[in-house]
Design an enzyme around this catalytic site. Sequence first.
Site, PDB file in Angstrom:
ATOM      1  N   LYS A  68      32.817 -19.912  28.245  1.00 16.72           N
ATOM      2  CA  LYS A  68      33.670 -19.108  27.366  1.00 16.72           C
ATOM      3  C   LYS A  68      34.958 -18.727  28.416  1.00 16.72           C
ATOM      4  O   LYS A  68      34.865 -18.162  29.238  1.00 16.72           O
ATOM      5  CB  LYS A  68      32.991 -17.828  27.137  1.00 16.72           C
ATOM      6  CG  LYS A  68      33.840 -17.022  25.899  1.00 16.72           C
ATOM      7  CD  LYS A  68      33.560 -15.635  26.060  1.00 16.72           C
ATOM      8  CE  LYS A  68      34.359 -15.057  27.012  1.00 16.72           C
ATOM      9  NZ  LYS A  68      35.873 -15.106  26.837  1.00 16.72           N
ATOM     10  N   GLY A  93      36.224 -13.107  37.301  1.00 13.51           N
ATOM     11  CA  GLY A  93      37.073 -12.091  36.694  1.00 13.51           C
ATOM     12  C   GLY A  93      37.212 -10.796  37.376  1.00 13.51           C
ATOM     13  O   GLY A  93      36.697 -10.474  38.411  1.00 13.51           O
ATOM     14  N   SER A  94      37.442  -9.690  36.479  1.00 12.93           N
ATOM     15  CA  SER A  94      37.619  -8.269  37.240  1.00 12.93           C
ATOM     16  C   SER A  94      36.346  -7.600  37.729  1.00 12.93           C
ATOM     17  O   SER A  94      35.281  -8.005  36.869  1.00 12.93           O
ATOM     18  CB  SER A  94      38.456  -7.499  36.146  1.00 12.93           C
ATOM     19  OG  SER A  94      37.720  -7.131  35.158  1.00 12.93           O
ATOM     20  N   GLY A 144      32.599  -7.603  35.427  1.00 14.00           N
ATOM     21  CA  GLY A 144      31.650  -7.855  36.469  1.00 14.00           C
ATOM     22  C   GLY A 144      30.426  -7.087  36.423  1.00 14.00           C
ATOM     23  O   GLY A 144      29.337  -7.360  36.037  1.00 14.00           O
ATOM     24  N   GLU A 167      32.240 -13.380  41.175  1.00 16.89           N
ATOM     25  CA  GLU A 167      33.370 -13.539  41.841  1.00 16.89           C
ATOM     26  C   GLU A 167      34.324 -12.647  41.183  1.00 16.89           C
ATOM     27  O   GLU A 167      35.001 -12.990  40.235  1.00 16.89           O
ATOM     28  CB  GLU A 167      33.829 -14.995  41.865  1.00 16.89           C
ATOM     29  CG  GLU A 167      32.962 -15.982  42.249  1.00 16.89           C
ATOM     30  CD  GLU A 167      32.746 -15.966  43.789  1.00 16.89           C
ATOM     31  OE1 GLU A 167      33.527 -15.242  44.496  1.00 16.89           O
ATOM     32  OE2 GLU A 167      32.081 -16.975  44.498  1.00 16.89           O
ATOM     33  N   CYS A 218      42.872 -14.787  43.100  1.00 14.67           N
ATOM     34  CA  CYS A 218      41.638 -13.597  43.705  1.00 14.67           C
ATOM     35  C   CYS A 218      41.951 -13.330  45.068  1.00 14.67           C
ATOM     36  O   CYS A 218      41.853 -12.156  45.377  1.00 14.67           O
ATOM     37  CB  CYS A 218      40.177 -13.846  43.106  1.00 14.67           C
ATOM     38  SG  CYS A 218      40.256 -15.760  43.557  1.00 14.67           S
ATOM     39  N   GLU A 224      44.488  -3.547  43.360  1.00 12.84           N
ATOM     40  CA  GLU A 224      44.779  -4.927  43.176  1.00 12.84           C
ATOM     41  C   GLU A 224      45.960  -5.057  42.300  1.00 12.84           C
ATOM     42  O   GLU A 224      45.907  -4.932  41.011  1.00 12.84           O
ATOM     43  CB  GLU A 224      43.493  -5.805  42.930  1.00 12.84           C
ATOM     44  CG  GLU A 224      43.747  -7.224  42.976  1.00 12.84           C
ATOM     45  CD  GLU A 224      42.711  -7.887  42.041  1.00 12.84           C
ATOM     46  OE1 GLU A 224      42.057  -7.394  41.153  1.00 12.84           O
ATOM     47  OE2 GLU A 224      42.619  -9.151  42.677  1.00 12.84           O
TER      48      GLU A 224
HETATM   49  P1  NAD Z   1      38.823  -9.892  33.010  1.00 17.16           P
HETATM   50  O1  NAD Z   1      37.368  -9.379  33.638  1.00 17.16           O
HETATM   51  O2  NAD Z   1      39.423  -9.229  31.987  1.00 17.16           O
HETATM   52  O3  NAD Z   1      38.124 -11.299  32.099  1.00 17.16           O
HETATM   53  C1  NAD Z   1      37.241 -12.151  32.550  1.00 17.16           C
HETATM   54  C2  NAD Z   1      36.476 -12.812  31.431  1.00 17.16           C
HETATM   55  O4  NAD Z   1      35.499 -11.888  31.103  1.00 17.16           O
HETATM   56  C3  NAD Z   1      37.190 -13.264  30.318  1.00 17.16           C
HETATM   57  O5  NAD Z   1      36.587 -14.489  29.856  1.00 17.16           O
HETATM   58  C4  NAD Z   1      36.952 -12.234  29.367  1.00 17.16           C
HETATM   59  O6  NAD Z   1      37.014 -12.765  27.889  1.00 17.16           O
HETATM   60  C5  NAD Z   1      35.493 -11.949  29.591  1.00 17.16           C
HETATM   61  N1  NAD Z   1      34.674 -10.433  29.112  1.00 17.16           N
HETATM   62  C6  NAD Z   1      35.667  -9.673  28.667  1.00 17.16           C
HETATM   63  N2  NAD Z   1      34.743  -8.717  28.310  1.00 17.16           N
HETATM   64  C7  NAD Z   1      33.361  -9.107  28.412  1.00 17.16           C
HETATM   65  C8  NAD Z   1      32.258  -8.470  28.646  1.00 17.16           C
HETATM   66  N3  NAD Z   1      32.034  -7.199  28.259  1.00 17.16           N
HETATM   67  N4  NAD Z   1      31.253  -9.108  29.232  1.00 17.16           N
HETATM   68  C9  NAD Z   1      31.453 -10.375  29.771  1.00 17.16           C
HETATM   69  N5  NAD Z   1      32.553 -10.908  29.773  1.00 17.16           N
HETATM   70  C10 NAD Z   1      33.647 -10.342  29.083  1.00 17.16           C
HETATM   71  O7  NAD Z   1      39.326 -10.830  34.163  1.00 17.16           O
HETATM   72  P2  NAD Z   1      40.700 -11.340  33.961  1.00 17.16           P
HETATM   73  O8  NAD Z   1      42.038 -10.389  33.704  1.00 17.16           O
HETATM   74  O9  NAD Z   1      40.971 -12.613  33.272  1.00 17.16           O
HETATM   75  O10 NAD Z   1      41.032 -11.945  35.497  1.00 17.16           O
HETATM   76  C11 NAD Z   1      41.814 -11.615  36.565  1.00 17.16           C
HETATM   77  C12 NAD Z   1      40.771 -10.893  37.745  1.00 17.16           C
HETATM   78  O11 NAD Z   1      40.000 -11.853  37.799  1.00 17.16           O
HETATM   79  C13 NAD Z   1      41.214 -10.321  38.866  1.00 17.16           C
HETATM   80  O12 NAD Z   1      40.493  -8.972  39.321  1.00 17.16           O
HETATM   81  C14 NAD Z   1      40.979 -11.321  39.819  1.00 17.16           C
HETATM   82  O13 NAD Z   1      40.739 -10.954  41.322  1.00 17.16           O
HETATM   83  C15 NAD Z   1      39.693 -11.889  39.569  1.00 17.16           C
HETATM   84  N6  NAD Z   1      39.443 -13.154  40.023  1.00 17.16           N
HETATM   85  C16 NAD Z   1      38.566 -13.247  40.829  1.00 17.16           C
HETATM   86  C17 NAD Z   1      38.397 -14.377  41.393  1.00 17.16           C
HETATM   87  C18 NAD Z   1      37.347 -14.835  42.433  1.00 17.16           C
HETATM   88  O14 NAD Z   1      36.859 -16.065  42.642  1.00 17.16           O
HETATM   89  N7  NAD Z   1      36.599 -13.754  43.028  1.00 17.16           N
HETATM   90  C19 NAD Z   1      38.963 -15.672  40.861  1.00 17.16           C
HETATM   91  C20 NAD Z   1      39.929 -15.513  39.849  1.00 17.16           C
HETATM   92  C21 NAD Z   1      40.147 -14.340  39.537  1.00 17.16           C
END
Ligand code: NAD
Length: 463
Positions: A165, A219-220, A224, A241, A275, A369
Site C-alpha cells: 500500500k 514512514g514517520s 510507525g 524504518e 530519511c 526532522e
Molecule cells: P507517514 O508516516 O505519514 O506515511 C507512511 C505510510 O503510512 C503511508 O503509506 C500512509 O498512508 C501510511 N499510514 C497512514 N496512517 C497509518 C496507520 N495508522 N497505520 C499504518 N499505516 C498508515 O510518512 P510519510 O510522510 O509518507 O514519509 C515521511 C517520513 O518517512 C519521514 O519521517 C522520513 O524520515 C521517513 N522515511 C524513513 C525512511 C527510512 O528508511 N528510515 C525512508 C523514507 C522515509
Amino acid sequence: MTIGGKSVSGEDTFAVLNPSTGETAGYAPKGSIKDLDSAVSAANKAFESWSQLSDEELQAACEKVTAKIDENAEELANIITLEQGKPLNGLGSRWELGGASAWAGYTSGLSLPMKTLQDNNEGLVELHRKPLGVIGSITPWNFPVMIAVWHIMPALRTGNTVVIKPSPNTPLSTLRLVEIMNEVLPAGVVNCVTDNEEGENLGAAMSAHPDIRKIVFTGSCATGQKVMLSAAETMKRLTLEMGGNDAAIVLPDVDPKAIAEGLFWGGFINNGQTCAAMKRLYVHEDVYDDVCTELVAFAKNIPMGDGMAEESILGPIQNKMQFDKVSRLVEAGKQKGRVLLGGEPGDGLFFPATIIADLENGDPLVDEEQFGPALPIIKYSDIDDVINAANDTTNGLGGSVWSKDIDTAKEIALQLECGSVWINKHGAIQPNAPFGGVKSSGFGVEFGEEGLQEYTDIQVVFS
Ligand code: NAD
C-alpha cells in the site's frame, strides 16, 4: 489496483497532484477494506505454491522481475516525476530507477542456504529459513518505487507473497510497478491496494490484519508507533524504518572547498526529503566560516524547477503539509540564525535551498526532522560536546564525520548513536550493507543477507 493478478477499480478514485504545477497527475482508486481482504486472500492463496518453489526458481523469478523494471524504467521515472515532483535528472527519478534496478538485481542474487550448526556423533543440527507468508508493505512518498522494491524483492526472494500500500501522495508509480511485475509473476504473488485520507485507512487495517504475518513499514515515527501497537495482537513480525535527524560533524582539518559538494548532496538529496539525509551540520570553529562560504558557493548554482524539465536538478517539496513544516522551521531558524542562502518560500510548493548558520541544539530547525531543503549549521569547539549534541536526539538513523584523518573520524563515528555512519560522505546506502535505525528511528534492517533474514522464520531440525 492489482489484486490476484487482475486489475481492480475502487468504487471511487482520488486525484494525485503534480507538485511542480498543482495540476492533476492522475487518479488512483480509493480502495476499501473489502479490496484489502481480497488482496490478502489472493496473496495467501498464491503463497501455497510460491513458497514451495526451489531456491533456483525463486532467484530466476526475481531476475525476471528485475528485467521488467529495467525495461520499463523510463516510464516509471516519468510517473515518479509527475506525482512526486523530483526531477528526471540529477539525483532524481531516473537515478531512483537505477537504484531500484541495482537493489532488485542484487537481492535476486542473494540466498539463505540451510546452515549446519552441528554434525558429530551427538547428532546433526540444521538451521533452516522458512518464508513467513503474506507480507504487508506500507511505503512513504519520498522514493516511491525504490522503497517499494526494497520491500517487495527480499520478500519474494525468500518465498513470501506481498500486499503493498503506497502513500496516497504517490500511489501511481507503485500501481504501475506492481502491474509490470505481474506480467512475469503468478497471480496473487504481488498485490497493490491504494487509499487516501478520506477513505478507509488501509495501512491501519493491514497492521491489524490476522492473515498478514509481517509488516515492513517505511514512514514517520508517529505512524510507525501506531503500526507497532496494532501489530501486537496478531504477533506480526515488523521492520520499521522511520524518521531520522542525522548529524554531520566536520573536523578542523578538512579542505572546505573539497567537501562542499558532498556536504550539499548529503543534505539536499531529493530536496532533503530523504530519511538518511544530513539534517544538522556541526562545524568546528577553525573552519566554520570557510565551510559556510564554500557550501553556499556550491548550493547557489543548483537549478530548481519543474521536474519534467531536463535542466532541473532540484524540484518542489512534495506536498503542502511538508511545505508548511519546512516554512515553519525556517521561520523559527530566521529568528535566531543567520540566513546564508534562501529563506523565503517560492511559488507553489517550491522552496529554495536554504542554509541557516549560527543555530544550536534546542532550536526547532536543529531538533526537529525538517525533511526538506533547509539545513542548519551549528558551530562547535569541543569534540566531546559535539558528539553529545549529535546524540542528543531520539532519532538514530544515520550520521557522518568529515576529516582528512580517517582513523580519528572512525573513532568519532563509532561514538555516534545511529545505524549507519559515513566518513566524508553522507547517506550513501548500498544493497550489500544492512541499513536501519536505532532508538526511535525503528528496528530491523533492510538490504544484504541480514535484510533478507527478516523475511524468514528460523526452524532448527535436530536429528
Ligand atoms: P507517514 O508516516 O505519514 O506515511 C507512511 C505510510 O503510512 C503511508 O503509506 C500512509 O498512508 C501510511 N499510514 C497512514 N496512517 C497509518 C496507520 N495508522 N497505520 C499504518 N499505516 C498508515 O510518512 P510519510 O510522510 O509518507 O514519509 C515521511 C517520513 O518517512 C519521514 O519521517 C522520513 O524520515 C521517513 N522515511 C524513513 C525512511 C527510512 O528508511 N528510515 C525512508 C523514507 C522515509
